[in-house]
Design a protein around this motif. Structure first.
Motif, PDB file in Angstrom:
ATOM      1  N   ILE A 174      55.255  -4.585  17.880  1.00 31.16           N
ATOM      2  CA  ILE A 174      55.256  -3.168  18.248  1.00 31.16           C
ATOM      3  C   ILE A 174      53.946  -2.878  18.967  1.00 31.16           C
ATOM      4  O   ILE A 174      52.971  -3.608  18.792  1.00 31.16           O
ATOM      5  CB  ILE A 174      55.436  -2.269  16.998  1.00 31.16           C
ATOM      6  CG1 ILE A 174      55.844  -0.857  17.386  1.00 31.16           C
ATOM      7  CG2 ILE A 174      54.186  -2.261  16.149  1.00 31.16           C
ATOM      8  CD1 ILE A 174      56.308  -0.010  16.210  1.00 31.16           C
ATOM      9  N   SER A 175      53.934  -1.840  19.768  1.00 33.26           N
ATOM     10  CA  SER A 175      52.691  -1.429  20.417  1.00 33.26           C
ATOM     11  C   SER A 175      51.888  -0.582  19.439  1.00 33.26           C
ATOM     12  O   SER A 175      52.417  -0.082  18.440  1.00 33.26           O
ATOM     13  CB  SER A 175      52.998  -0.613  21.675  1.00 33.26           C
ATOM     14  OG  SER A 175      53.610   0.612  21.324  1.00 33.26           O
ATOM     15  N   ARG A 176      50.614  -0.408  19.729  1.00 31.59           N
ATOM     16  CA  ARG A 176      49.777   0.418  18.873  1.00 31.59           C
ATOM     17  C   ARG A 176      50.291   1.855  18.872  1.00 31.59           C
ATOM     18  O   ARG A 176      50.348   2.509  17.833  1.00 31.59           O
ATOM     19  CB  ARG A 176      48.327   0.362  19.360  1.00 31.59           C
ATOM     20  CG  ARG A 176      47.349   0.573  18.262  1.00 31.59           C
ATOM     21  CD  ARG A 176      45.962   0.155  18.642  1.00 31.59           C
ATOM     22  NE  ARG A 176      45.332   1.176  19.454  1.00 31.59           N
ATOM     23  CZ  ARG A 176      44.371   0.957  20.326  1.00 31.59           C
ATOM     24  NH1 ARG A 176      43.928  -0.258  20.527  1.00 31.59           N
ATOM     25  NH2 ARG A 176      43.842   1.924  21.005  1.00 31.59           N
ATOM     26  N   ASN A 194      46.320  -1.434  26.287  1.00 35.21           N
ATOM     27  CA  ASN A 194      46.024  -1.705  24.874  1.00 35.21           C
ATOM     28  C   ASN A 194      46.891  -0.855  23.953  1.00 35.21           C
ATOM     29  O   ASN A 194      47.188  -1.261  22.835  1.00 35.21           O
ATOM     30  CB  ASN A 194      44.547  -1.439  24.567  1.00 35.21           C
ATOM     31  CG  ASN A 194      43.645  -2.502  25.139  1.00 35.21           C
ATOM     32  OD1 ASN A 194      44.090  -3.581  25.497  1.00 35.21           O
ATOM     33  ND2 ASN A 194      42.374  -2.175  25.254  1.00 35.21           N
ATOM     34  N   LEU A 195      47.287   0.326  24.413  1.00 36.23           N
ATOM     35  CA  LEU A 195      48.116   1.208  23.602  1.00 36.23           C
ATOM     36  C   LEU A 195      49.587   0.825  23.635  1.00 36.23           C
ATOM     37  O   LEU A 195      50.297   1.007  22.662  1.00 36.23           O
ATOM     38  CB  LEU A 195      47.985   2.658  24.071  1.00 36.23           C
ATOM     39  CG  LEU A 195      46.707   3.376  23.710  1.00 36.23           C
ATOM     40  CD1 LEU A 195      46.692   4.756  24.357  1.00 36.23           C
ATOM     41  CD2 LEU A 195      46.556   3.507  22.217  1.00 36.23           C
ATOM     42  N   ILE A 196      50.069   0.301  24.781  1.00 36.05           N
ATOM     43  CA  ILE A 196      51.511   0.103  24.932  1.00 36.05           C
ATOM     44  C   ILE A 196      51.958  -1.353  24.909  1.00 36.05           C
ATOM     45  O   ILE A 196      53.151  -1.609  24.861  1.00 36.05           O
ATOM     46  CB  ILE A 196      52.033   0.798  26.216  1.00 36.05           C
ATOM     47  CG1 ILE A 196      51.397   0.209  27.462  1.00 36.05           C
ATOM     48  CG2 ILE A 196      51.828   2.298  26.137  1.00 36.05           C
ATOM     49  CD1 ILE A 196      51.961   0.732  28.766  1.00 36.05           C
ATOM     50  N   ASP A 197      51.033  -2.302  24.945  1.00 38.69           N
ATOM     51  CA  ASP A 197      51.415  -3.716  24.881  1.00 38.69           C
ATOM     52  C   ASP A 197      51.955  -4.071  23.505  1.00 38.69           C
ATOM     53  O   ASP A 197      51.412  -3.647  22.487  1.00 38.69           O
ATOM     54  CB  ASP A 197      50.217  -4.627  25.187  1.00 38.69           C
ATOM     55  CG  ASP A 197      49.861  -4.657  26.661  1.00 38.69           C
ATOM     56  OD1 ASP A 197      50.683  -4.183  27.473  1.00 38.69           O
ATOM     57  OD2 ASP A 197      48.776  -5.146  26.991  1.00 38.69           O
ATOM     58  N   LEU A 198      53.019  -4.868  23.495  1.00 34.10           N
ATOM     59  CA  LEU A 198      53.570  -5.334  22.224  1.00 34.10           C
ATOM     60  C   LEU A 198      52.688  -6.439  21.660  1.00 34.10           C
ATOM     61  O   LEU A 198      52.235  -7.308  22.394  1.00 34.10           O
ATOM     62  CB  LEU A 198      54.989  -5.869  22.419  1.00 34.10           C
ATOM     63  CG  LEU A 198      56.047  -4.858  22.828  1.00 34.10           C
ATOM     64  CD1 LEU A 198      57.380  -5.556  23.009  1.00 34.10           C
ATOM     65  CD2 LEU A 198      56.169  -3.749  21.812  1.00 34.10           C
ATOM     66  N   VAL A 199      52.459  -6.392  20.362  1.00 33.98           N
ATOM     67  CA  VAL A 199      51.678  -7.440  19.704  1.00 33.98           C
ATOM     68  C   VAL A 199      52.400  -7.876  18.437  1.00 33.98           C
ATOM     69  O   VAL A 199      53.176  -7.122  17.853  1.00 33.98           O
ATOM     70  CB  VAL A 199      50.242  -6.969  19.344  1.00 33.98           C
ATOM     71  CG1 VAL A 199      49.406  -6.729  20.560  1.00 33.98           C
ATOM     72  CG2 VAL A 199      50.274  -5.730  18.479  1.00 33.98           C
ATOM     73  N   PHE A 210      45.501  -4.260  14.607  1.00 38.18           N
ATOM     74  CA  PHE A 210      45.836  -4.884  15.882  1.00 38.18           C
ATOM     75  C   PHE A 210      44.693  -5.776  16.338  1.00 38.18           C
ATOM     76  O   PHE A 210      43.534  -5.384  16.265  1.00 38.18           O
ATOM     77  CB  PHE A 210      46.141  -3.804  16.937  1.00 38.18           C
ATOM     78  CG  PHE A 210      47.460  -3.143  16.702  1.00 38.18           C
ATOM     79  CD1 PHE A 210      48.567  -3.525  17.430  1.00 38.18           C
ATOM     80  CD2 PHE A 210      47.601  -2.176  15.721  1.00 38.18           C
ATOM     81  CE1 PHE A 210      49.799  -2.937  17.192  1.00 38.18           C
ATOM     82  CE2 PHE A 210      48.832  -1.585  15.479  1.00 38.18           C
ATOM     83  CZ  PHE A 210      49.926  -1.963  16.220  1.00 38.18           C
ATOM     84  N   PRO A 211      45.027  -6.979  16.809  1.00 40.41           N
ATOM     85  CA  PRO A 211      43.974  -7.923  17.212  1.00 40.41           C
ATOM     86  C   PRO A 211      43.199  -7.408  18.421  1.00 40.41           C
ATOM     87  O   PRO A 211      43.746  -6.703  19.264  1.00 40.41           O
ATOM     88  CB  PRO A 211      44.744  -9.198  17.562  1.00 40.41           C
ATOM     89  CG  PRO A 211      46.136  -8.741  17.862  1.00 40.41           C
ATOM     90  CD  PRO A 211      46.357  -7.509  17.041  1.00 40.41           C
ATOM     91  N   LYS A 212      41.935  -7.774  18.462  1.00 44.44           N
ATOM     92  CA  LYS A 212      41.103  -7.390  19.601  1.00 44.44           C
ATOM     93  C   LYS A 212      41.509  -8.223  20.815  1.00 44.44           C
ATOM     94  O   LYS A 212      41.905  -9.370  20.696  1.00 44.44           O
ATOM     95  CB  LYS A 212      39.640  -7.644  19.275  1.00 44.44           C
ATOM     96  CG  LYS A 212      39.144  -6.825  18.107  1.00 44.44           C
ATOM     97  CD  LYS A 212      37.739  -6.380  18.356  1.00 44.44           C
ATOM     98  CE  LYS A 212      37.113  -5.633  17.222  1.00 44.44           C
ATOM     99  NZ  LYS A 212      37.864  -4.662  16.528  1.00 44.44           N
TER     100      LYS A 212
END
Length: 100
Positions: A39-41, A19-24, A95-97
């Motif tokens: 970008i990731s969170r 959840n911290l490093i995934d690109l969204v 950031f989306p859930k």
């Protein structure tokens, strides 16, 4: 090098790390702030922190407070001042859930 408790948290819950490093894909306000469409969170947090340091936005009397300029206010819900402890939660709101 990671602290022992961080290593344990990552191995116990790899989804939390993802959840911290995934690109969204970012909403428009954050996209304009960071200058990227994805970008990731964690990357967003680093970008915001860098912006705060570069523009000397930390309060001179209390380093735990950040005085928001207009650009930072755009992603900090319009707050004129935030506590550093609030920063991760305010960034997370953009950031989306994850679907369950």
């Amino acid at each position: 090098m990671l602290h022992q408790h961080m290593k344990k948290a990552i191995t116990d819950n790899p989804k939390k790390l993802a959840n911290l490093i995934d690109l969204v894909n970012l909403p428009s306000t954050v996209r304009e702030f960071v200058g990227q469409s994805q970008i990731s969170r964690l990357g967003c947090f680093k970008c915001v922190w860098s912006y705060i340091k570069t523009n000397n936005l930390q309060d001179s009397n209390n380093k735990n407070l950040v005085n928001c300029d207009e650009k930072l206010k755009s992603i900090m819900l319009g707050k004129p001042q935030i506590d550093l402890a609030e920063l991760p939660a305010l960034i997370k709101m953009h950031f989306p859930k994850e679907p369950k």
